[in-house]
Design an enzyme around this catalytic site. Structure first.
Site, PDB file in Angstrom:
ATOM      1  N   HIS A 135      34.716  38.857  44.844  1.00 24.03           N
ATOM      2  CA  HIS A 135      34.149  39.093  43.501  1.00 24.03           C
ATOM      3  C   HIS A 135      32.657  39.402  43.549  1.00 24.03           C
ATOM      4  CE1 HIS A 135      37.925  37.837  41.841  1.00 24.03           C
ATOM      5  NE2 HIS A 135      37.826  36.614  42.326  1.00 24.03           N
ATOM      6  N   SER A 136      32.066  39.181  44.700  1.00 20.68           N
ATOM      7  CA  SER A 136      30.618  39.342  44.818  1.00 20.68           C
ATOM      8  C   SER A 136      30.218  40.821  44.797  1.00 20.68           C
ATOM      9  CB  SER A 136      30.165  38.669  46.121  1.00 20.68           C
ATOM     10  OG  SER A 136      28.943  39.197  46.527  1.00 20.68           O
TER      11      SER A 136
END
Ligand code: X5A
Ligand code: ZN
Length: 721
Positions: A135-136
């Site tokens: 998700h980064s």
């Protein structure tokens, strides 16, 4: 060549310091549980253990902005109040004074794994890391992720090794939007993600998680999202998604490296995912990926919050990476999902149902396969568009050449029917003899279950001297033993088996076969006596049946007819891949022409052979390369490698006695767990091959539910009779 396990104890340091129900599931115990599981099963010890190093700031800079890296660096010295305030600036994120250190180790672990694989130190591996990464984003932490471990690893592989094609398979239950953003315009990275979506009502609530997000600019077509609009997806759903969507694209893309964003929150029991896939499913997904990129598979842990489910799934994956065979995916078939309206040309409604393999109360039987379809209770559907124009194979696999493919995913069962009517199962029961197992195992498998890992992985029964073949170490050369009285009676009607040489070959084969059927040997390769292939196969089948096999999947290539004296009682599923026309004598007796191109061959394996095999749930697979089989070595190897899955690795491959040593060697290797060789230049399936495939699908899909999702019913185009 080995499997790496990359880890560092320090990655258990980061943890949530305040109350936050959303973030508390991302805890240090996750790593401990996964590692303990690997140790308890003796798997950690079989891996090459690598201690993770900290990624440099330059390496972080492959994906992240300097400002963002500086921001995370700063968290090392913040007090709890400041950490909490900073965490609030992001969605579902917490920082800890050790976060920067851990996150650099997580990136370093992924890089080390890629280095170990691309330098040839190991074949594949797993990095057990925290925090997760997918998700980064360039300048943002998100969803427990600080740095994007997998994305940095992909950039590193491109930069340091000059790779041109990297496949990222994100089987975490959440959409890896961070990875998607980073590569959305990059055609050298194919990003595939399935995820719980529920029409956008599930975290991270993004429109770009839907199937119509396909990438931009040069990267258009290289992002593939498969959103699940309903929870409860199980083994068959995941399997069908691989066979029908991911693998056709992946074969055509022909990656040089496969990176797996290996989140196990898509497994049964996970509080986030609410899905139903059992740990063994991850063994099969792994095995399916291992036929790509020469077996160069690097998996990096993402999510997974049910500690026991996580540990078991991780073990399944590592076991498969090590080359062990996969436990069978057992349990009865049940429709669960449908794809319809592949409306790029035919406008035919496809009532494709993903069968679930896990309904404990209805045992599988041929009659339940051919029985009435379940009532459709959930009709709400959501039309999504997968832009797959780039994908020649995919287009042709389904008979079209249009660039937009509309995929209609609708639940077949309402959520309540779903969980109460059997998608729930006594999951992760400590007791392996639970009801489910009792119901789904044939007596034959029951017996073998006593000896789950055969002492011998692969054995060969060949008539040429072993030394000339250079087989992989560990492959056992089987000698013969005199035929039993019972067997002699089967041999008697076959004149062709009367010569001494043929009998000697048969003795060896049957000895090997008995080893497999007794659970002493997992897989085998044998040479059929010259001019007696059909007779030999007939005797082999008789022996399997007399030893209690309930379901035997026979894939016969070339001129090998189904033995006439065999009853068509559902115990044998006979698939002949020949020069002849497509035909179905019964649902258990199928003939299909040998496709003339690589694309056609892949369509045949992914669209017909494997759905039949996984749907039949055989006790054992026989794959025979008979006279004039016409298969090139790499094709034979791929078919054999992929047929290791459906019967727990119990597979006997038969070649003709005078087969070239090269073929024998290649097959022995894939049976032993090595990756099949590359298929070479990709040629599209011919219209004729597609017609044959579509004809068979049309004929067989009422009985074989896994075929239904794969393609539309035969449409307006004329089909072979
Ligand atoms: C890596 C991962 C999930 C975040 C969920 C937030 N993140 N509700 O699984
Ligand atoms: Zn996740």
């Amino acid at each position: 060549m080995g499997t790496a396990l990359v880890y560092h104890e320090d990655m258990t340091a980061t943890r949530l310091l305040w109350d936050d129900p959303e973030c508390e599931i991302e805890c240090p115990e996750r790593l401990v549980a996964a590692l303990d599981g690997l140790r308890q099963q003796g798997l950690e010890q079989r891996c090459l253990r690598l201690s993770a190093y900290k990624a440099s700031e330059e390496e972080l800079g492959l994906v992240h902005s300097q400002e963002y890296v500086a921001l995370v660096r700063k968290t090392q010295t913040l007090d709890q109040g400041e950490l909490q305030a900073l965490s609030k600036q992001f969605d579902a994120v917490y920082f800890h004074p050790s976060t920067f250190h851990c996150a650099r180790l997580a990136v370093g672990a992924a890089l080390q794994l890629v280095d170990a694989v691309l330098t040839g130190t190991v074949q594949n591996g797993l990095a057990l890391v925290r925090p997760p990464g997918h998700h980064s984003q360039r300048a943002a932490a998100n969803g427990f992720c600080v740095f994007n471990n997998v994305a940095i690893a992909a950039k590193h592989a491109k930069q340091k090794y000059g790779l041109n094609r990297i496949l990222i398979v994100d089987w975490d239950v959440h959409h890896g939007q961070g990875t998607q953003y980073i590569f959305s315009d990059d055609p050298s990275v194919l990003y595939f993600s399935w995820h719980r979506y529920e029409h956008g009502c599930f975290w991270p609530f993004l429109q770009e998680s839907d199937a119509d997000a396909v990438g931009q600019g040069q990267g258009r077509g290289f992002t593939v999202n498969l959103p699940w609009n309903q929870v409860g997806m199980g083994n068959a759903d995941y399997l069908a998604a691989f066979l029908n969507v991911l693998l056709p694209l992946a074969f055509e893309f022909d990656p040089e490296l496969v990176l797996v964003s290996a989140g196990f929150d898509s497994a049964i029991g996970d509080p986030e995912g609410q899905m139903q896939a059992t740990p063994e499913c991850f063994a099969h997904l792994t095995q399916l990926l291992q036929v790509l990129a020469g077996g160069r598979v690097c998996a990096v842990l993402e999510g997974g919050y049910h500690l026991e489910s996580l540990a078991q799934s991780v073990c399944m994956m590592v076991q498969t990476l090590l080359g062990d065979s996969t436990p069978p995916l057992l349990g009865p078939m049940m429709p669960c999902q449908r794809f319809e309206d592949w409306s790029w040309g035919w406008g035919v409604e496809v009532e494709g149902r993903f069968p679930a393999l896990l309904l404990p109360t209805v045992p599988w039987s041929p009659s339940s396969v051919s029985g009435q379809p379940r009532p459709l209770t959930g009709q709400a559907s959501n039309k999504v568009s997968l832009n797959l124009g780039w994908w020649v194979n995919f287009g042709l696999l389904f008979g079209g050449c249009h660039s937009e493919l509309l995929l209609d995913v609708a639940p077949v069962l309402s959520p309540s029917t779903y969980s109460s009517e059997g998608r729930s199962l006594p999951l992760l029961s400590e007791d392996p003899t639970n009801e489910v197992a009792g119901d789904r195992l044939s007596p034959f498998l029951d017996r073998l279950a006593l000896c789950p890992t055969p002492p011998v992985h692969t054995a060969v029964a060949l008539t040429v001297p072993a030394a000339t073949l250079a087989l992989p170490p560990g492959v056992l050369h089987q000698e013969g033993s005199p035929l039993r009285e019972e067997t002699k009676a089967w041999v008697r009607p076959h004149e062709s088996l009367f010569q001494d040489k043929a009998l000697a070959a048969l003795e060896k084969i049957l000895y090997l076969l008995d080893g497999i059927l007794d659970g002493q040997v997992n897989s085998g390769l044998a040479a059929m006596p010259a001019l007696a292939a059909a007779a030999t196969l007939g005797v082999i089948i008789q022996r399997c049946l007399s030893l209690g096999a309930q379901r035997l999947f026979c894939v016969a290539l070339g001129q090998l007819d189904r033995p006439l004296d065999l009853a068509d009682d559902g115990r044998i599923l006979w698939l002949n891949i020949t020069g002849e026309e497509a035909a179905t004598q019964s649902m258990f007796h199928i003939t299909t022409p040998l496709p003339g191109t690589t694309g056609g061959f892949l369509s045949c394996i992914l669209g017909l052979v494997l759905p039949l095999a996984y749907g039949f749930q055989p006790d054992m697979v026989l794959v025979s390369l008979g006279p004039a089989h016409g298969l090139q070595d790499p094709h034979a190897a791929l078919l054999t490698a992929m047929l290791r899955g459906p019967a727990g690795g119990r597979i006997l491959a038969l070649v003709e006695e005078d087969s070239i040593p090269h073929l024998v060697r290649t097959l022995a290797r894939v049976l032993h767990g090595e990756a099949p060789p590359n298929l070479g230049p990709f040629l599209m399936a011919s219209p004729k091959d597609i017609q044959a495939l579509m004809y068979l699908k049309g004929k067989l899909e009422p009985q074989w539910k896994l075929l239904q999702v794969a393609a539309p019913l035969p449409g307006p185009c004329s089909l072979v009779a």
